[in-house]
Design an enzyme around this catalytic site. Structure first.
Site, PDB file in Angstrom:
ATOM      1  CB  SER A  65      17.859 -26.028  31.965  1.00  0.00           C
ATOM      2  OG  SER A  65      17.075 -24.973  32.499  1.00  0.00           O
ATOM      3  N   GLY A 119      13.288 -13.837  28.769  1.00  0.00           N
ATOM      4  CA  GLY A 119      12.268 -13.113  28.012  1.00  0.00           C
ATOM      5  C   GLY A 119      12.057 -11.689  28.519  1.00  0.00           C
ATOM      6  CG  LEU A 122      16.643  -7.723  31.739  1.00  0.00           C
ATOM      7  CD1 LEU A 122      16.295  -7.982  33.210  1.00  0.00           C
ATOM      8  CD2 LEU A 122      17.092  -6.266  31.562  1.00  0.00           C
ATOM      9  CB  SER A 123      21.341 -10.209  27.371  1.00  0.00           C
ATOM     10  OG  SER A 123      21.159  -9.226  26.424  1.00  0.00           O
ATOM     11  CB  SER A 124      18.124 -14.827  29.806  1.00  0.00           C
ATOM     12  OG  SER A 124      17.225 -14.964  28.724  1.00  0.00           O
ATOM     13  CG  ASP A 174      22.349  -8.639  23.726  1.00  0.00           C
ATOM     14  OD1 ASP A 174      22.377  -7.406  23.885  1.00  0.00           O
ATOM     15  OD2 ASP A 174      21.414  -9.238  23.166  1.00  0.00           O
ATOM     16  CE1 TYR A 226      17.388  -6.808  17.615  1.00  0.00           C
ATOM     17  CE2 TYR A 226      18.076  -8.172  15.754  1.00  0.00           C
ATOM     18  CZ  TYR A 226      18.385  -7.316  16.799  1.00  0.00           C
ATOM     19  OH  TYR A 226      19.686  -6.959  17.026  1.00  0.00           O
TER      20      TYR A 226
END
Ligand code: GLA
Length: 385
Positions: A65, A119, A122-124, A174, A226
């Site tokens: 990454s 974080g 935004l659905s990384s 997502d 959640y």
């Protein structure tokens, strides 16, 4: 060669077989409805996560990454519920879920680079799952990018990666957004049966912009809050004798609420049922070009998420109030909440003032500066090179 492909060659010693990418998302409206069999209306973001990949002939996953600055090796035989932990779960989990489906998936060499803020709500994570899922589909000949039903099957595998391996009890909006959205359109997603419709979404033609504010307030979907919301909805549905809260008729909402003894369950139910109705109204308003009405629905959605569902936070509330105070037609938190991002629907002429108002409101409170940017509806997961 794209820069992620160059990094891949530096890290793994040979060029990748291809490069795939998938977008982050913002949900226009329909929040915390997906796991209740409800409606949601996301768009894909222009910001994407890119994965340069090569197939391996063994069962080893090697992952680099750019953001984490690390290379990790995961034998696929070690992947399962709870293992591995951290960001690698989202990649390893997708290969695991596809194999659990009986598909011929082997190891991969993967290099990921992302423009989707991590974080930020935004659905990384879904962008990462879907970029790697797209790569696995092409490299192992699975055909899961072909048409919408195939893409929906890949989305399901990505959801299982997140639910079962990463341990986040999320609902699936997502991953559907990352795989099924289309450029210039919002995706009306019916989570009861997976039906989809594409709704034209071109704000610039109507002289408006969609402004995202990443509040930079911590947002974490694996910390229990959640999942507590999700379980509360299940308890409410079971007390009402329905499979999901989608089955509660909005016209009979008061009567349904009167049958719930617990005030918390009443408020959670009221949010879900009214929010699903707001999605239908927002779609009608978008189709009719009634942006004032869309803005009103955004504001009502935010109040419901703040007061009834209790998933907002001070930073989200302030960003919404500041944007509306500076001329936005409406604004609301987007995504799971507890931090993350808000969106505002703003006439082009007020966009700068809205952004300034949000920044000033944060500075006045001594909070770190938010990140504000306008977005349009981008394309779904695809092969780039
Ligand atoms: C997160 C989850 C989604 C959805 C939203 C709230 O983004 O991943 O499944 O539940 O929160 O609408």
């Amino acid at each position: 060669m794209t820069s992620v492909a160059g990094t891949h060659r530096d890290v793994f010693g040979s060029a990748p077989e291809g490069v795939w990418s998938a977008p982050g998302r913002v949900n226009l409206i329909g929040e915390h409805t997906d796991y209740n069999g409800g409606l949601a209306l996301p768009i894909a973001l222009p910001q994407r996560t890119t994965a340069a990949c090569s197939a391996r002939t063994d069962d080893l996953l090697r992952l680099h990454s750019v953001q984490a600055g690390e290379t990790v090796e995961v034998p696929l035989g070690d992947v399962g519920p709870g293992s591995p932990e951290g960001w690698t779960a989202y990649v390893a989990g997708v290969l695991w879920a596809l194999r659990e489906d009986g598909l011929p998936v082997r190891g991969l060499d993967v290099t990921v680079d992302s423009e989707v803020p991590v974080g930020a709500g935004l659905s990384s994570s879904a962008a990462l799952e879907c970029a790697v899922g797209a790569a696995a589909s092409d490299l192992f000949g699975l055909g899961l990018l072909g048409d919408d039903p195939a893409r929906a099957r890949l989305a399901e595998a990505c959801v299982r990666a997140e639910n079962d391996v990463a341990g986040a009890a999320t609902g699936g909006m997502d991953q559907s957004a990352a795989l099924l959205c289309r450029e210039g359109e919002a995706l009306l997603l019916d989570c009861r049966d997976g039906a989809t419709e594409h709704i034209p979404f071109d704000l610039s033609a109507a002289g408006h912009v969609l402004l995202v504010t990443d509040t930079r307030a911590a947002h974490e979907l694996t910390d229990g809050q959640y999942e507590q919301r999700r379980r509360a909805c299940e308890r409410a549905a079971s007390a009402l004798g329905v499979g999901t809260l989608r089955e509660v008729d909005p016209d009979g909402l008061d009567a349904a609420l009167a049958r719930l003894e617990d005030d918390e369950l009443r408020r959670r139910t009221r949010h879900v049922v009214t929010e699903i109705a707001r999605v239908e109204q927002a779609v009608a308003a978008l189709r009719g070009g009634e942006l004032d009405e869309v803005g009103r629905l955004f504001r009502a959605s935010h109040v419901s998420l703040r007061d009834d569902y209790e998933v907002s936070c001070a930073e989200l509330d302030v960003s919404v109030e500041a944007a509306v105070g500076a001329g936005a037609l409406g604004a609301r938190m987007t995504g799971g909440g507890f931090g993350g991002s808000s969106i505002a629907l703003v006439p082009e002429g007020s966009a700068e003032a809205a952004e300034r108002a949000v920044r000033e409101a944060f500075a006045e409170r001594g909070w770190s500066a938010p990140s504000c940017f306008a977005v349009t509806a981008g394309p779904p997961a695809r092969r780039d090179a």
